[in-house]
Scaffold this motif. Sequence first.
Motif, PDB file in Angstrom:
ATOM      1  N   THR A  12       0.763  -1.364   0.076  1.00 35.95           N
ATOM      2  CA  THR A  12      -0.012   0.138  -0.154  1.00 35.95           C
ATOM      3  C   THR A  12       0.795   1.185  -0.086  1.00 35.95           C
ATOM      4  O   THR A  12       0.323   2.204  -0.686  1.00 35.95           O
ATOM      5  CB  THR A  12      -0.926  -0.058   1.331  1.00 35.95           C
ATOM      6  OG1 THR A  12      -0.112   0.103   2.368  1.00 35.95           O
ATOM      7  CG2 THR A  12      -2.075  -1.031   1.115  1.00 35.95           C
ATOM      8  N   ARG A  13       2.070   1.137   0.465  1.00 33.61           N
ATOM      9  CA  ARG A  13       2.912   2.611   0.851  1.00 33.61           C
ATOM     10  C   ARG A  13       3.350   2.820  -0.632  1.00 33.61           C
ATOM     11  O   ARG A  13       3.972   4.105  -0.658  1.00 33.61           O
ATOM     12  CB  ARG A  13       3.756   2.135   1.714  1.00 33.61           C
ATOM     13  CG  ARG A  13       3.354   2.334   3.337  1.00 33.61           C
ATOM     14  CD  ARG A  13       4.362   1.954   4.400  1.00 33.61           C
ATOM     15  NE  ARG A  13       4.719   0.250   4.046  1.00 33.61           N
ATOM     16  CZ  ARG A  13       5.443  -0.282   4.821  1.00 33.61           C
ATOM     17  NH1 ARG A  13       6.004   0.174   5.950  1.00 33.61           N
ATOM     18  NH2 ARG A  13       5.610  -1.788   4.783  1.00 33.61           N
ATOM     19  N   LEU A  14       3.524   2.018  -1.356  1.00 34.41           N
ATOM     20  CA  LEU A  14       3.858   2.186  -2.718  1.00 34.41           C
ATOM     21  C   LEU A  14       3.036   2.761  -3.947  1.00 34.41           C
ATOM     22  O   LEU A  14       3.388   2.775  -5.105  1.00 34.41           O
ATOM     23  CB  LEU A  14       5.070   0.843  -3.283  1.00 34.41           C
ATOM     24  CG  LEU A  14       6.273   1.025  -3.141  1.00 34.41           C
ATOM     25  CD1 LEU A  14       6.918  -0.249  -3.706  1.00 34.41           C
ATOM     26  CD2 LEU A  14       7.191   2.321  -3.519  1.00 34.41           C
ATOM     27  N   PRO A  22       1.973  -6.234  -8.504  1.00 30.60           N
ATOM     28  CA  PRO A  22       2.352  -6.587  -7.204  1.00 30.60           C
ATOM     29  C   PRO A  22       3.695  -6.178  -6.781  1.00 30.60           C
ATOM     30  O   PRO A  22       4.447  -5.984  -7.678  1.00 30.60           O
ATOM     31  CB  PRO A  22       2.383  -8.025  -6.924  1.00 30.60           C
ATOM     32  CG  PRO A  22       2.387  -8.460  -8.352  1.00 30.60           C
ATOM     33  CD  PRO A  22       1.690  -7.345  -9.265  1.00 30.60           C
ATOM     34  N   LYS A  23       3.904  -5.893  -5.577  1.00 29.97           N
ATOM     35  CA  LYS A  23       5.223  -5.241  -5.331  1.00 29.97           C
ATOM     36  C   LYS A  23       6.500  -5.651  -5.615  1.00 29.97           C
ATOM     37  O   LYS A  23       7.222  -5.291  -6.281  1.00 29.97           O
ATOM     38  CB  LYS A  23       5.225  -4.852  -3.711  1.00 29.97           C
ATOM     39  CG  LYS A  23       6.772  -4.270  -3.192  1.00 29.97           C
ATOM     40  CD  LYS A  23       6.327  -3.500  -1.778  1.00 29.97           C
ATOM     41  CE  LYS A  23       6.253  -4.682  -0.697  1.00 29.97           C
ATOM     42  NZ  LYS A  23       6.183  -4.074   0.685  1.00 29.97           N
ATOM     43  N   PRO A  24       6.400  -7.196  -5.673  1.00 31.49           N
ATOM     44  CA  PRO A  24       7.533  -8.013  -6.260  1.00 31.49           C
ATOM     45  C   PRO A  24       7.794  -7.690  -7.705  1.00 31.49           C
ATOM     46  O   PRO A  24       9.012  -7.923  -8.243  1.00 31.49           O
ATOM     47  CB  PRO A  24       7.256  -9.485  -5.922  1.00 31.49           C
ATOM     48  CG  PRO A  24       6.129  -9.483  -4.939  1.00 31.49           C
ATOM     49  CD  PRO A  24       5.349  -8.248  -5.118  1.00 31.49           C
ATOM     50  N   GLY A 106       9.850 -10.488   1.003  1.00 30.79           N
ATOM     51  CA  GLY A 106      10.166 -10.418  -0.447  1.00 30.79           C
ATOM     52  C   GLY A 106      10.335  -8.842  -0.766  1.00 30.79           C
ATOM     53  O   GLY A 106      10.396  -8.617  -1.957  1.00 30.79           O
ATOM     54  N   ASP A 107      10.488  -7.769   0.087  1.00 35.99           N
ATOM     55  CA  ASP A 107      10.629  -6.310  -0.307  1.00 35.99           C
ATOM     56  C   ASP A 107      12.050  -5.932  -0.174  1.00 35.99           C
ATOM     57  O   ASP A 107      12.265  -4.881   0.218  1.00 35.99           O
ATOM     58  CB  ASP A 107       9.506  -5.608   0.069  1.00 35.99           C
ATOM     59  CG  ASP A 107       9.403  -5.657   1.583  1.00 35.99           C
ATOM     60  OD1 ASP A 107      10.081  -6.608   2.446  1.00 35.99           O
ATOM     61  OD2 ASP A 107       8.726  -5.104   2.167  1.00 35.99           O
ATOM     62  N   ILE A 108      12.928  -6.912   0.202  1.00 35.51           N
ATOM     63  CA  ILE A 108      14.243  -6.323   0.658  1.00 35.51           C
ATOM     64  C   ILE A 108      15.393  -6.500  -0.502  1.00 35.51           C
ATOM     65  O   ILE A 108      15.388  -7.598  -0.888  1.00 35.51           O
ATOM     66  CB  ILE A 108      14.702  -7.274   1.964  1.00 35.51           C
ATOM     67  CG1 ILE A 108      13.640  -7.174   3.060  1.00 35.51           C
ATOM     68  CG2 ILE A 108      16.104  -6.693   2.514  1.00 35.51           C
ATOM     69  CD1 ILE A 108      13.124  -6.122   3.895  1.00 35.51           C
ATOM     70  N   MET A 215      18.124  -2.691   2.267  1.00 37.97           N
ATOM     71  CA  MET A 215      16.835  -1.667   1.976  1.00 37.97           C
ATOM     72  C   MET A 215      15.627  -2.219   1.847  1.00 37.97           C
ATOM     73  O   MET A 215      15.455  -3.216   0.890  1.00 37.97           O
ATOM     74  CB  MET A 215      17.298  -0.844   0.762  1.00 37.97           C
ATOM     75  CG  MET A 215      16.224   0.230   0.343  1.00 37.97           C
ATOM     76  SD  MET A 215      16.459   1.534   1.499  1.00 37.97           S
ATOM     77  CE  MET A 215      18.070   2.336   1.052  1.00 37.97           C
ATOM     78  N   ASP A 216      14.626  -1.969   2.661  1.00 37.50           N
ATOM     79  CA  ASP A 216      13.188  -2.344   2.474  1.00 37.50           C
ATOM     80  C   ASP A 216      12.590  -1.489   1.453  1.00 37.50           C
ATOM     81  O   ASP A 216      12.720  -0.107   1.700  1.00 37.50           O
ATOM     82  CB  ASP A 216      12.510  -2.159   3.806  1.00 37.50           C
ATOM     83  CG  ASP A 216      11.021  -2.710   3.812  1.00 37.50           C
ATOM     84  OD1 ASP A 216      10.455  -2.179   2.759  1.00 37.50           O
ATOM     85  OD2 ASP A 216      10.413  -3.076   4.777  1.00 37.50           O
ATOM     86  N   ILE A 217      12.332  -2.018   0.501  1.00 37.28           N
ATOM     87  CA  ILE A 217      11.760  -1.023  -0.825  1.00 37.28           C
ATOM     88  C   ILE A 217      10.453  -0.427  -0.843  1.00 37.28           C
ATOM     89  O   ILE A 217       9.926   0.041  -1.666  1.00 37.28           O
ATOM     90  CB  ILE A 217      12.330  -1.551  -2.442  1.00 37.28           C
ATOM     91  CG1 ILE A 217      11.300  -2.788  -2.424  1.00 37.28           C
ATOM     92  CG2 ILE A 217      13.705  -1.746  -2.494  1.00 37.28           C
ATOM     93  CD1 ILE A 217      10.564  -2.945  -3.413  1.00 37.28           C
TER      94      ILE A 217
HETATM   95 MG    MG Z   1       8.458  -4.238   4.245  1.00 37.22          MG
END
Ligand code: MG
Length: 369
Positions: A12-14, A22-24, A106-108, A215-217
């Motif tokens: 949601t933050r992206l 999806p974020k990935p 999965g977001d690092i 880094m958490d993207i």
């Molecule tokens: Mg995260």
Amino acid sequence: MKAVILVGGQGTRLRPLTLGTPKPMVPLANRPFVSYVLEHLRNHGFTDIVFSMGYLPEGIKSYFGDGSAMGVDLTYVVEDFPLGTAGAVKNVEKHISDGDFLVLNGDILTDLDLTALLAFHKQKKATGTIALTPVEDPTAYGLVSIGADDEVLAFLEKPSWDQISTNLINAGTYVLKREVLDMIPPGVEHSFERGVFPKLVGKGLYGFRSDSYWMDIGTPEKYLQAHYDILEKNVNTSISDCLDRDFVCLENSVDLELGAKLVPPLIIGAGSVIKAGSRVGRMAIIGPGCTVSAGSIVEESIIQEGSVIGENAIVRKSIIARNVQLGKDSLVQGGAIVGEGARIGENNVLANHIRIYPGTQVKDGSIRF
Ligand code: MG
Ligand code: GDD
């Protein structure tokens, strides 16, 4: 050894980048973000990988298929509803064999030494080992205090400022013994961070400190920063090879007109056209099939696939998603995000972290934000 990648979050933050993607699969330097996670796992010999998914799983499956193109073997498990980080791993239990297994958020983006993490876990005979990284503001993360022997003394998810006693946080990579799965109730929402880890304190839970890039993207600021770090080779990825010594990476068939100015570091995607009299860089990533028109400037920004930057337009410290048309003389700056397929007319000013939703049409001269 199996590795489970958690990719069920909605990102949601992206938004708006994650509204249809999806974020990935959000591109990082012109490749789906999670391809870096796969590459990192493969480089440390983890080729047997399970994706634990929820939100928009289809795009991930159709892109990576069985994983052979990346040299890994992929299994996909989709949840009916979000099970939380631990519930999601319990849900893939049948794919995990005896012994130890790896879990990754999965977001690092990281070049953490997974081989050393595993050796540490074995040497400590740990039930679980959490990779730890130092951050300036631990309040957005899981705070982990450890003792002199690196045993975890406390795990506190999203601490408030007055609870902070260390700068070490959960880096979102764990080695766990299979028995840990017995602590997780099946079929219900359950969290490692709030449920499992606090209960494992004192029962063989260790922290592995690392100073690797991390880094958490998950926010636009960090997503941009991850791009800058790739460009400056602060993190070790396969893009570093393309960037070479001059910090310029041109993919196939880039049409670079005479009189276009490139200021490294930068990456330009396949088939893009960079017109005479434009400037790309410093710190720019242009996706494949883009056009950067005469007189325009793109710096400290990301332009995704198929977008067109009009004449004399300027993009600074901002993100332009796929297939956007940015009208001439427009200015996009200050952390703005222009969503996929938006058409921005001439002479608009988009700034101050404005987020333009996918498909929006903005008339000439109508926004001076
Ligand atoms: Mg995260
Ligand atoms: N399958 C599945 N199901 N995956 C999930 C679910 C779920 O219900 N909920 C979250 N995930 C995935 C997300 O897609 C993401 O990759 C990962 O689990 C972590 O979720 P985030 O929502 O990104 O959590 P966070 O960033 O606030 O906090 C976590 O990461 C920090 C490091 O970046 C925690 O693990 C913190 O302790 C940690 O410090």
